[in-house]
Design a protein around this motif. Structure first.
Motif, PDB file in Angstrom:
ATOM      1  N   ALA A   1       0.824  -1.208   0.000  1.00  0.00           N
ATOM      2  CA  ALA A   1       0.000   0.000   0.000  1.00  0.00           C
ATOM      3  C   ALA A   1       0.856   1.254   0.000  1.00  0.00           C
ATOM      4  O   ALA A   1       1.948   1.286   0.557  1.00  0.00           O
ATOM      5  CB  ALA A   1      -0.921  -0.009   1.216  1.00  0.00           C
TER       6      ALA A   1
ATOM      7  N   SER B   1       1.392   5.298   1.070  1.00  0.00           N
ATOM      8  CA  SER B   1       1.056   6.123   2.222  1.00  0.00           C
ATOM      9  C   SER B   1       1.989   7.324   2.246  1.00  0.00           C
ATOM     10  O   SER B   1       3.201   7.161   2.359  1.00  0.00           O
ATOM     11  CB  SER B   1       1.209   5.313   3.510  1.00  0.00           C
ATOM     12  OG  SER B   1       0.990   6.126   4.628  1.00  0.00           O
TER      13      SER B   1
ATOM     14  N   LEU C   1     -11.002   0.028  -4.353  1.00  0.00           N
ATOM     15  CA  LEU C   1     -10.115   0.936  -3.627  1.00  0.00           C
ATOM     16  C   LEU C   1     -10.102   0.514  -2.168  1.00  0.00           C
ATOM     17  O   LEU C   1     -11.157   0.316  -1.563  1.00  0.00           O
ATOM     18  CB  LEU C   1     -10.634   2.374  -3.759  1.00  0.00           C
ATOM     19  CG  LEU C   1      -9.893   3.469  -2.983  1.00  0.00           C
ATOM     20  CD1 LEU C   1      -8.465   3.619  -3.477  1.00  0.00           C
ATOM     21  CD2 LEU C   1     -10.648   4.792  -3.122  1.00  0.00           C
ATOM     22  N   THR C   2      -8.898   0.357  -1.607  1.00  0.00           N
ATOM     23  CA  THR C   2      -8.744   0.018  -0.203  1.00  0.00           C
ATOM     24  C   THR C   2      -8.020   1.162   0.487  1.00  0.00           C
ATOM     25  O   THR C   2      -6.957   1.601   0.035  1.00  0.00           O
ATOM     26  CB  THR C   2      -7.940  -1.290  -0.028  1.00  0.00           C
ATOM     27  OG1 THR C   2      -8.620  -2.336  -0.729  1.00  0.00           O
ATOM     28  CG2 THR C   2      -7.791  -1.657   1.433  1.00  0.00           C
ATOM     29  N   VAL C   3      -8.610   1.671   1.559  1.00  0.00           N
ATOM     30  CA  VAL C   3      -8.012   2.734   2.370  1.00  0.00           C
ATOM     31  C   VAL C   3      -8.037   2.234   3.805  1.00  0.00           C
ATOM     32  O   VAL C   3      -9.100   1.940   4.346  1.00  0.00           O
ATOM     33  CB  VAL C   3      -8.787   4.062   2.241  1.00  0.00           C
ATOM     34  CG1 VAL C   3      -8.166   5.125   3.126  1.00  0.00           C
ATOM     35  CG2 VAL C   3      -8.832   4.520   0.789  1.00  0.00           C
TER      36      VAL C   3
ATOM     37  N   PHE D   1     -10.032  10.703   0.200  1.00  0.00           N
ATOM     38  CA  PHE D   1      -9.443  10.113   1.396  1.00  0.00           C
ATOM     39  C   PHE D   1      -8.109  10.760   1.717  1.00  0.00           C
ATOM     40  O   PHE D   1      -7.491  11.408   0.872  1.00  0.00           O
ATOM     41  CB  PHE D   1      -9.292   8.589   1.253  1.00  0.00           C
ATOM     42  CG  PHE D   1      -8.363   8.150   0.143  1.00  0.00           C
ATOM     43  CD1 PHE D   1      -7.016   7.925   0.387  1.00  0.00           C
ATOM     44  CD2 PHE D   1      -8.852   7.946  -1.140  1.00  0.00           C
ATOM     45  CE1 PHE D   1      -6.173   7.519  -0.629  1.00  0.00           C
ATOM     46  CE2 PHE D   1      -8.019   7.536  -2.161  1.00  0.00           C
ATOM     47  CZ  PHE D   1      -6.674   7.317  -1.901  1.00  0.00           C
TER      48      PHE D   1
ATOM     49  N   SER E   1      -4.443  10.372   2.151  1.00  0.00           N
ATOM     50  CA  SER E   1      -3.507   9.372   1.649  1.00  0.00           C
ATOM     51  C   SER E   1      -2.336   9.094   2.587  1.00  0.00           C
ATOM     52  O   SER E   1      -1.444   8.336   2.246  1.00  0.00           O
ATOM     53  CB  SER E   1      -3.008   9.739   0.256  1.00  0.00           C
ATOM     54  OG  SER E   1      -2.087  10.784   0.309  1.00  0.00           O
TER      55      SER E   1
ATOM     56  N   HIS F   1      -3.063   2.832   1.365  1.00  0.00           N
ATOM     57  CA  HIS F   1      -4.118   2.679   0.373  1.00  0.00           C
ATOM     58  C   HIS F   1      -3.596   1.990  -0.878  1.00  0.00           C
ATOM     59  O   HIS F   1      -2.401   2.033  -1.173  1.00  0.00           O
ATOM     60  CB  HIS F   1      -4.741   4.038   0.023  1.00  0.00           C
ATOM     61  CG  HIS F   1      -3.743   5.034  -0.480  1.00  0.00           C
ATOM     62  ND1 HIS F   1      -2.902   5.742   0.357  1.00  0.00           N
ATOM     63  CD2 HIS F   1      -3.450   5.442  -1.734  1.00  0.00           C
ATOM     64  CE1 HIS F   1      -2.139   6.539  -0.354  1.00  0.00           C
ATOM     65  NE2 HIS F   1      -2.449   6.366  -1.630  1.00  0.00           N
ATOM     66  N   SER F   2      -4.515   1.346  -1.568  1.00  0.00           N
ATOM     67  CA  SER F   2      -4.162   0.646  -2.800  1.00  0.00           C
ATOM     68  C   SER F   2      -5.419   0.501  -3.645  1.00  0.00           C
ATOM     69  O   SER F   2      -6.532   0.724  -3.173  1.00  0.00           O
ATOM     70  CB  SER F   2      -3.577  -0.740  -2.485  1.00  0.00           C
ATOM     71  OG  SER F   2      -4.532  -1.534  -1.811  1.00  0.00           O
TER      72      SER F   2
END
Length: 194
Positions: free
Chosen positions: A128, A130, A146-148, A163, A165, A169-170
């Protein structure tokens, strides 16, 4: 650079690294990306993930425009004000299953706007991202997961997102069609994260 012209990311990374007077080892130490990976990227033998490209860009302390092969203060088309980028002048980077097209006008800005095209199976990287910034966007077509932090959401055409960052996240495209996303990155002043 005209529309459809894609930046050879390897030549750009090598040129930026040399301009900073950095060795491969120094760039690897600062970015956290292995010497071997940087060497492969510079020889266009590997397509870096967004995480790797971001780590290299931040280690080189260069703008997104410079990663697209533009000079920091490149003049716009004759007669255009500096806040305009014409369709035919959008630089692109091809990272394999991920393509980035820069929409932001030349120069230094705290807001970056681009179109991401994520092919089926395309991902932002193995780990991810960041870093301090705010990100947002709009799915123009297709779908993207989207993953946060610990939360994931599948976004489809017309869905939007925003979001922080600094949270890991990815993203990935697990669908059978290309996803096209209007992607916006807003720099965050460091005092917000102190």
């Amino acid at each position: 650079m005209s529309k459809g012209t894609q930046s050879l990311i390897g030549a750009t990374v090598r040129q930026l690294r040399n301009a900073k007077g950095m060795s491969l080892q120094q760039l690897a130490d600062i970015s956290g990306v292995s010497v071997g990976m940087i060497s492969q990227i510079e020889r266009d033998l590997a397509n870096p993930s967004m995480r790797v490209l971001t780590a290299i860009r931040r280690a080189l302390n260069v703008s997104i425009q410079e990663m697209f092969g533009e000079q920091p203060d490149e003049a716009p088309e004759q007669g255009d004000p500096p806040f305009v980028r014409r369709l035919k002048d959008r630089p692109q980077i091809d990272l394999g299953l991920l393509k980035k097209e820069l929409l932001t006008a030349s120069g230094h800005h705290h807001l970056q706007i681009m179109i991401l095209r994520v092919e089926p199976g395309g991902v932002s990287g193995n780990t991810a991202l960041s870093y301090p910034a705010e990100k947002g966007g709009l799915v123009l077509s297709g779908e993207l997961t989207l993953t946060v932090g610990e939360q994931a959401s599948t976004l489809r055409t017309g869905d939007s997102f925003v979001f922080d960052s600094s949270l890991p996240h990815s993203f990935k495209n697990v669908s059978q069609s290309t996803a096209e996303i209007l992607w916006i990155i807003g720099a965050v002043q460091f005092d917000r994260h102190l």
